[in-house]
Design a protein around this motif. Structure first.
Motif, PDB file in Angstrom:
ATOM      1  N   THR A  44      20.254 -11.830   2.848  1.00 12.11           N
ATOM      2  CA  THR A  44      20.721 -12.429   1.594  1.00 12.11           C
ATOM      3  C   THR A  44      19.724 -13.389   0.971  1.00 12.11           C
ATOM      4  N   ALA A  45      18.697 -13.804   1.722  1.00 14.59           N
ATOM      5  CA  ALA A  45      17.742 -14.775   1.178  1.00 14.59           C
ATOM      6  C   ALA A  45      16.416 -14.665   1.901  1.00 14.59           C
ATOM      7  N   ALA A  46      15.356 -15.024   1.193  1.00 12.65           N
ATOM      8  CA  ALA A  46      14.012 -15.135   1.764  1.00 12.65           C
ATOM      9  C   ALA A  46      13.390 -16.373   1.141  1.00 12.65           C
ATOM     10  N   GLU A  47      13.270 -17.462   1.943  1.00 21.75           N
ATOM     11  CA  GLU A  47      12.876 -18.759   1.401  1.00 21.75           C
ATOM     12  C   GLU A  47      11.710 -19.356   2.192  1.00 21.75           C
ATOM     13  N   TRP A  48      10.750 -19.866   1.439  1.00 19.68           N
ATOM     14  CA  TRP A  48       9.584 -20.509   2.061  1.00 19.68           C
ATOM     15  C   TRP A  48       9.995 -21.822   2.710  1.00 19.68           C
ATOM     16  N   VAL A  49       9.444 -22.093   3.914  1.00 24.13           N
ATOM     17  CA  VAL A  49       9.754 -23.318   4.646  1.00 24.13           C
ATOM     18  C   VAL A  49       8.543 -24.241   4.705  1.00 24.13           C
ATOM     19  N   GLU A  50       7.417 -23.714   5.184  1.00 21.85           N
ATOM     20  CA  GLU A  50       6.198 -24.514   5.332  1.00 21.85           C
ATOM     21  C   GLU A  50       5.026 -23.583   5.578  1.00 21.85           C
ATOM     22  N   GLY A  75       2.307 -18.576   5.882  1.00 17.87           N
ATOM     23  CA  GLY A  75       3.506 -19.158   5.325  1.00 17.87           C
ATOM     24  C   GLY A  75       4.684 -18.813   6.225  1.00 17.87           C
ATOM     25  N   VAL A  76       5.533 -19.801   6.500  1.00 22.41           N
ATOM     26  CA  VAL A  76       6.743 -19.552   7.279  1.00 22.41           C
ATOM     27  C   VAL A  76       7.872 -19.262   6.298  1.00 22.41           C
ATOM     28  N   ILE A  77       8.435 -18.062   6.369  1.00 16.60           N
ATOM     29  CA  ILE A  77       9.501 -17.632   5.462  1.00 16.60           C
ATOM     30  C   ILE A  77      10.768 -17.419   6.268  1.00 16.60           C
ATOM     31  N   LYS A  90      19.659 -16.964  10.951  1.00 19.48           N
ATOM     32  CA  LYS A  90      18.411 -17.017  10.190  1.00 19.48           C
ATOM     33  C   LYS A  90      17.246 -16.591  11.081  1.00 19.48           C
ATOM     34  N   ILE A  91      16.295 -15.906  10.463  1.00 19.57           N
ATOM     35  CA  ILE A  91      15.093 -15.449  11.168  1.00 19.57           C
ATOM     36  C   ILE A  91      13.880 -15.956  10.399  1.00 19.57           C
ATOM     37  N   ARG A  92      12.977 -16.618  11.101  1.00 19.16           N
ATOM     38  CA  ARG A  92      11.746 -17.090  10.479  1.00 19.16           C
ATOM     39  C   ARG A  92      10.590 -16.176  10.865  1.00 19.16           C
ATOM     40  N   VAL A  93       9.783 -15.832   9.870  1.00 15.84           N
ATOM     41  CA  VAL A  93       8.648 -14.937  10.094  1.00 15.84           C
ATOM     42  C   VAL A  93       7.379 -15.568   9.544  1.00 15.84           C
ATOM     43  N   LEU A  94       6.255 -14.972   9.918  1.00 15.27           N
ATOM     44  CA  LEU A  94       4.955 -15.412   9.421  1.00 15.27           C
ATOM     45  C   LEU A  94       4.463 -14.438   8.365  1.00 15.27           C
ATOM     46  N   MET A  95       3.922 -14.977   7.275  1.00 14.44           N
ATOM     47  CA  MET A  95       3.331 -14.159   6.214  1.00 14.44           C
ATOM     48  C   MET A  95       1.973 -14.720   5.833  1.00 14.44           C
ATOM     49  N   GLY A 151       0.760 -13.458   2.846  1.00 15.34           N
ATOM     50  CA  GLY A 151       0.794 -13.264   1.395  1.00 15.34           C
ATOM     51  C   GLY A 151       1.640 -14.277   0.654  1.00 15.34           C
ATOM     52  N   ARG A 152       2.423 -15.102   1.379  1.00 12.97           N
ATOM     53  CA  ARG A 152       3.273 -16.109   0.721  1.00 12.97           C
ATOM     54  C   ARG A 152       2.974 -17.476   1.306  1.00 12.97           C
ATOM     55  N   LYS A 153       2.574 -18.423   0.444  1.00  7.92           N
ATOM     56  CA  LYS A 153       2.256 -19.771   0.909  1.00  7.92           C
ATOM     57  C   LYS A 153       3.020 -20.828   0.116  1.00  7.92           C
ATOM     58  N   ASP A 154       4.024 -20.423  -0.665  1.00  7.61           N
ATOM     59  CA  ASP A 154       4.810 -21.392  -1.441  1.00  7.61           C
ATOM     60  C   ASP A 154       6.173 -20.786  -1.739  1.00  7.61           C
TER      61      ASP A 154
END
Length: 265
Positions: free
Chosen positions: A24-30, A40-42, A86-91, A93-96
Motif C-alpha cells: 500500500t505504500a513505498a516511502e523513503w526513510v533515510e 536509499g532505505v525505502i 512493513k519491509i525495508r529495502v535498499l535502493m 535509484g531512490r535517495k529522497d
C-alpha cells in the motif's frame, strides 16, 4: 532455421518466502552507506495480516504495479517488522521522498535469494543507473548460447543478412531492389549495401555488374561479437594504473592527486 527467442533481461530468481502481498505504500526513510555504495532505505507497507516473521535481511522484495517506476523492481531486504507489516529495502535509484507513494494497491512477494537480474526501469536508466552485480556463470552461459543461436541464424540468411564466403561471392550477389541489406562475409566482417552511392567509403566492394551502388563495411569480424553483445553487457573500462607521488603532507592535512580514466563518465 527458426529465429531464436529474444530475451532482453532475465527475470528475478529464487524460492518464494511469501507471495501474494498487497503493497500500500513505498516511502523513503533515510540514506545509508554500505562499503563504497550509497543506498536509499525505502519502507514498503503491506495490507492485511501477512506473516513477515520469516522475511530476513538478504531476501529480495519483488514489487510491481506502483505508479512510479522507481518503486517497481527487485530489491534487497534490509529488515522486516511483522508487527507493523512493513519491509525495508535498499535502493540505489531512490535517495529522497520524491517518489513516495501511499494508498497504493500494488503487488509484491519476497523471494529467498537470487541475483538482481531485473533491468533498470526507464526512470533509472535516465539517471545512468546500472546493476551493481557482475553477471554470474549462468547469465554468461545464457548470453553465449543466445549469441551462438543468433550467429547460426544469421549464417543461414534467415535474418535478412546474406552469408558470403568471400569478397568475390559478395560482389556476385544480385543486389537489384536492395535497400540497406546486409551481408556477413566469413572471416572479414559485416557489409551493408548502399544503392547509388559514390565510391568514397573505405572498405567498399562494388558489385561486378552495372548496378549502381556498393557494399560498405560496417564492422570488422573482430568487432562483430562485442557489438552484438553490447546491449546485454555493461561497458567495462580498461584498468588504469598510475604512480601517486605525494609531496610532504603536514599533520592533520590532506593532499589530492588526479588520475585520468579515459572513457569514464
Amino acid at each position: 532455421m527458426t529465429q531464436p527467442p529474444v530475451f532482453n533481461w532475465a527475470t528475478a530468481v529464487g524460492g518464494t518466502v511469501i507471495g501474494g502481498l498487497t503493497l500500500t505504500a513505498a516511502e523513503w526513510v533515510e540514506n545509508i552507506n554500505q562499503g563504497l555504495l550509497s543506498y536509499g532505505v525505502i519502507e514498503y507497507s503491506c495490507s492485511g495480516s501477512p506473516d513477515l516473521s520469516g522475511v530476513l535481511q538478504g531476501h529480495r522484495l519483488v514489487a510491481s504495479d506502483f505508479s512510479s517506476d522507481l518503486n517497481n523492481g527487485t530489491f534487497p531486504v534490509l529488515s522486516a517488522n511483522n508487527s507493523s507489516k512493513k519491509i525495508r529495502v535498499l535502493m540505489t535509484g531512490r535517495k529522497d521522498d520524491g517518489a513516495d507513494e501511499t494508498g497504493a494497491g500494488a503487488s509484491g512477494e519476497v523471494i529467498s535469494s537470487g541475483a538482481l537480474l531485473n533491468p533498470p526501469t526507464a526512470a533509472k536508466q535516465g539517471q545512468g543507473y546500472v546493476p551493481n552485480e557482475l553477471p554470474n556463470a549462468l547469465q554468461l552461459n545464457w548470453m553465449l548460447n543466445s549469441f551462438g543461436a543468433w550467429t547460426g541464424y544469421i549464417a543461414t540468411g534467415a535474418a535478412g543478412v546474406i552469408p558470403a564466403a568471400d569478397l568475390s561471392e559478395l560482389a556476385a550477389i544480385d543486389t537489384t531492389g536492395f535497400v540497406n541489406r546486409s551481408a556477413l562475409v566469413a572471416d572479414i566482417g559485416l557489409y551493408r549495401w548502399v544503392a547509388g552511392s559514390a565510391l568514397t567509403a573505405d572498405g567498399y566492394v562494388v558489385r561486378d555488374s552495372d548496378v549502381a551502388g556498393q557494399w560498405e563495411r560496417e564492422l570488422d569480424m573482430g568487432d562483430f561479437a562485442p557489438a552484438w553483445l553490447a546491449p546485454d553487457i555493461s561497458e567495462t573500462l580498461p584498468a588504469v594504473t598510475a604512480t601517486l607521488d605525494f609531496s610532504s603532507i603536514s599533520a592533520s592535512s590532506e593532499s589530492t592527486l588526479t588520475v585520468t580514466v579515459p572513457g569514464a563518465r
